[in-house]
Design an enzyme around this catalytic site. Sequence first.
Site, short mmCIF file in Angstrom:
data_model
loop_
_atom_site.label_atom_id
_atom_site.label_comp_id
_atom_site.label_asym_id
_atom_site.label_seq_id
_atom_site.Cartn_x
_atom_site.Cartn_y
_atom_site.Cartn_z
N PRO A 11 57.45 0.64 79.70
CG PRO A 11 55.25 0.07 79.29
CD PRO A 11 56.57 -0.51 79.62
CG ASN A 12 54.67 5.77 79.67
OD1 ASN A 12 54.74 6.49 78.69
ND2 ASN A 12 53.67 4.93 79.87
NE ARG A 19 55.05 14.48 81.51
CZ ARG A 19 55.96 15.16 80.84
NH1 ARG A 19 57.00 15.66 81.47
NH2 ARG A 19 55.85 15.35 79.54
CE1 TYR A 24 55.83 5.34 89.50
CE2 TYR A 24 54.93 7.31 88.48
CZ TYR A 24 54.80 5.99 88.83
OH TYR A 24 53.65 5.30 88.54
CG ASN A 74 59.76 -0.60 86.89
OD1 ASN A 74 58.65 -1.07 86.63
ND2 ASN A 74 59.92 0.52 87.56
CB ALA A 77 51.69 -0.31 81.93
CD GLU A 98 57.17 -7.65 88.77
OE1 GLU A 98 57.08 -8.89 88.64
OE2 GLU A 98 56.17 -6.90 88.81
CG HIS A 100 56.71 -2.53 90.47
ND1 HIS A 100 56.27 -2.18 89.21
CD2 HIS A 100 56.66 -3.88 90.53
CE1 HIS A 100 55.93 -3.27 88.55
NE2 HIS A 100 56.17 -4.32 89.33
NE ARG A 107 50.74 4.37 92.46
CZ ARG A 107 51.30 4.58 91.27
NH1 ARG A 107 52.44 3.99 90.97
NH2 ARG A 107 50.73 5.40 90.40
#
Length: 150
Positions: A11-12, A19, A24, A74, A77, A98, A100, A107
Amino acid sequence: MTTRIYLLNGPNLNLLGQREPELYGRQTLADVEAQCRAVTDRHRIELVARQTNAEHEMVAWLQQARDAAGIVINPAAFCYHGVAVLDAMRMCQCPIVEVHISNLYRREAWRSKSILAAAATGLITGLGTDGYRLAVEHLVSLLGGAGGAG
Ligand code: CA2
């Protein structure tokens, strides 16, 4: 049989590059896919690249990818609550990396608790969008460069 690697984004991530560039980076998802495809093309491997905001779609793609040569995911969320994604990853026969983009450990504490990481072969976090290409290169190296099953 075609040798196939799946590149799956959650998602996103369709907004990548538009953004929060400090977290990112400035590369778009299309840029990332092109970099991964450059690797797979060189080895005559098919790359299936997909992004979704819907958990059921991610589950369906993981089921399709079950017998592929490998998966780079990736989950964004989904890695915090996506039990259906976890179950689908567990059903996969192939190696799963996986990825990220940001370093989850630098974070908020809750971000470092991916429920999916235990179902992955390995995890890349914090190498920016390079992490995707490095993950694909790893999967290609497992195949011995080219050919192989999946
Ligand atoms: O660092 C990563 O790759 C993440 O998986 C990104 C997720 C976040 O929830 C994880 O903790 C870490 C968020 C993806 C949101 O997508 C955006 C894309 C572009 C700009 C802003 C958000």
